[in-house]
Every structure is written in C-alpha cells, then in structure tokens.
Write an enzyme that holds these catalytic residues in place. Structure first.
Site, PDB file in Angstrom:
ATOM      1  N   LYS A  13       0.816  -1.215   0.000  1.00 30.65           N
ATOM      2  CA  LYS A  13       0.000   0.000   0.000  1.00 30.65           C
ATOM      3  C   LYS A  13       0.857   1.276   0.000  1.00 30.65           C
ATOM      4  CE  LYS A  13      -2.817   0.548   3.505  1.00 30.65           C
ATOM      5  NZ  LYS A  13      -2.753   1.882   4.136  1.00 30.65           N
ATOM      6  N   ARG A  88      -9.975   4.705   9.206  1.00 29.35           N
ATOM      7  CA  ARG A  88      -9.754   3.314   9.585  1.00 29.35           C
ATOM      8  C   ARG A  88     -11.056   2.587   9.868  1.00 29.35           C
ATOM      9  NH1 ARG A  88      -5.027   1.374   9.970  1.00 29.35           N
ATOM     10  NH2 ARG A  88      -3.266   2.701  10.476  1.00 29.35           N
ATOM     11  N   ARG A 127      10.014 -13.351   4.487  1.00 35.36           N
ATOM     12  CA  ARG A 127      11.039 -12.323   4.694  1.00 35.36           C
ATOM     13  C   ARG A 127      12.025 -12.720   5.781  1.00 35.36           C
ATOM     14  NH1 ARG A 127       8.874  -6.550   4.209  1.00 35.36           N
ATOM     15  NH2 ARG A 127       9.286  -6.526   6.430  1.00 35.36           N
ATOM     16  N   ARG A 159      11.691 -11.746  11.671  1.00 34.58           N
ATOM     17  CA  ARG A 159      11.102 -10.843  12.667  1.00 34.58           C
ATOM     18  C   ARG A 159       9.774 -11.421  13.157  1.00 34.58           C
ATOM     19  NH1 ARG A 159       9.582  -6.072   9.811  1.00 34.58           N
ATOM     20  NH2 ARG A 159       8.870  -5.317  11.822  1.00 34.58           N
ATOM     21  N   ARG A 170      -2.745 -10.380  12.072  1.00 32.28           N
ATOM     22  CA  ARG A 170      -2.868  -9.004  11.568  1.00 32.28           C
ATOM     23  C   ARG A 170      -3.919  -8.934  10.457  1.00 32.28           C
ATOM     24  NH1 ARG A 170       2.945  -7.604   9.769  1.00 32.28           N
ATOM     25  NH2 ARG A 170       2.088  -5.628   9.079  1.00 32.28           N
TER      26      ARG A 170
END
Ligand SMILES: [Zn+2]
Length: 216
Positions: A13, A88, A127, A159, A170
């Site tokens: 985004k 939001r 990642r 991470r 999430r």
C-alpha cells in the site's frame, strides 16, 4: 481527485500510494507522516499526541482527526489528495465525509488493493532480516537457501512481525476493522477494487486504469 487507499498489510500500500499520488500530481497524505510532522514540528496536537504515545497509549481518534483536518486544509491539498491510513473505520469515514462536505468537497474514489490472505502470508512470512545490516531478503523471491546475508555475511532471522501466525492475526484484525469500511464505501458507490498481485508497476498500471473513469 480526492481518493482513499485501503489494503491489507503486505499489499504494498505504501509503495502504491506514492506512485499513484505522483502519477496524479496530488499529495500523498498518510497518518504516519502527519503524526511525525506534528510531533517533530512541536505543534499543540503533536505535543498532545506525544503525551499518549509516551505512556504507551493509543492516540485518541479526536487527535488524529484534528491532525487530518489540519493537513487537508493546507494549500497543496485543495485540488486533491490521496489518503493512506485514514479513515480506519466507519465512524472516521463519516467524520471525513462531513468535513469535506463543509468545504464543498467529496471523495471521488476509494481504491481497495485486493490480495488474498495466502499471498500476503507468502510475501511476509518469507522475509528474513539481516541481524547486522538490517537488509531484508526473501526466501522465495531472492531464492535464499542459506541463512546468511549476501551483502554482509550477517545471520538472517525472521522478525516476529513476519511470522505466519502474526501475519494471519494481523490479517484477521484488518478484515474485522476494514470490512465494514469497505462495504460503507461500496454503498456510497465510490469503491473500486484493484488486484494487487504481481509486479509493483503492473499493480500501479491497473490502479491508474481503475482511477481514469473517475477523473473529471
Ligand atoms: Zn547484512
């Protein structure tokens, strides 16, 4: 052109916001940037926001809304803007609508970047971050077979934010928050979905094609 960009984590985004805004010659206004500008500029709102952040509390809606209002009042936003990170939820969307209405303005378009959950997980959970130089590699896209950084030889690690479980959580939070917002804008007749899979340039191109019919 006044538009809002929505999309799940891992949809690219931030990058798309930048490209689309620059293609349309309008400012990209993200809540993150507004926060940083107010805090580093020492504005009253920035100082207020900082008292919450220093305590580890969420900055209340009213403060965020006041910052957005200030930013949208600036000269460069009078002929259009791309909002990233605001609204939001439906309550904020209604406040934005009323705010714009007071100024004789309205949103032209809400662009939703659409990526399915498994694709987001594939992007984020692959990642690996270098513990020395901080560079990010991707097990699949960079064909990383060992756990050493190709740039500095440092050890790579995953991470917590990139762990599959965290990513899925999430995504759930995002769906819960955003689904009502997306259907609110669909009802308003300003929502357009764009397939956000594939190379960055292709996604930008698709977004621009989706935007074109809405341009004055
Ligand atoms: Zn490294």
């Amino acid at each position: 052109m006044r538009l809002v960009l929505v999309g799940p984590p891992g949809a690219g985004k931030g990058t798309q916001a930048q490209y689309i805004a620059s293609n349309l010659s309008i400012p990209k206004i993200s809540t993150g940037d507004i926060f940083r500008a107010n805090v580093s500029g020492g504005t009253d709102l920035g100082k207020l926001a900082k008292t919450y952040m220093d305590r580890g509390d969420l900055v209340p809606d009213e403060v965020t809304i006041a910052m957005v209002r200030d930013r949208l009042s600036e000269d460069d936003a009078q002929d259009g803007f791309l909002l990233d990170g605001f609204p939001r939820n439906v309550a904020q969307a209604e406040i934005l609508r009323d705010m714009l209405k007071d100024w004789g303005q309205a949103l032209d378009l809400v662009l939703e970047l659409v990526v399915d959950d498994d694709e987001v997980v594939r992007r984020l959970a692959g990642r690996r971050t270098c513990s020395q130089c901080g560079r990010i590699w991707h097990v699949e896209f960079d064909d990383k077979k060992d756990d050493k950084c190709d740039a500095c030889g440092g050890a790579l690690f995953q991470r917590d934010d990139d762990k599959e479980e965290t990513v899925r959580h999430r995504l759930e939070v995002y769906q819960e928050q955003t689904a009502p917002l997306v259907s609110y804008y669909a009802d308003e007749g300003v929502l357009v979905g764009v397939d956000a899979t594939g190379p960055v340039e292709e996604v930008t191109q698709r977004a621009m094609e989706a935007i074109r019919p809405f341009m004055g």
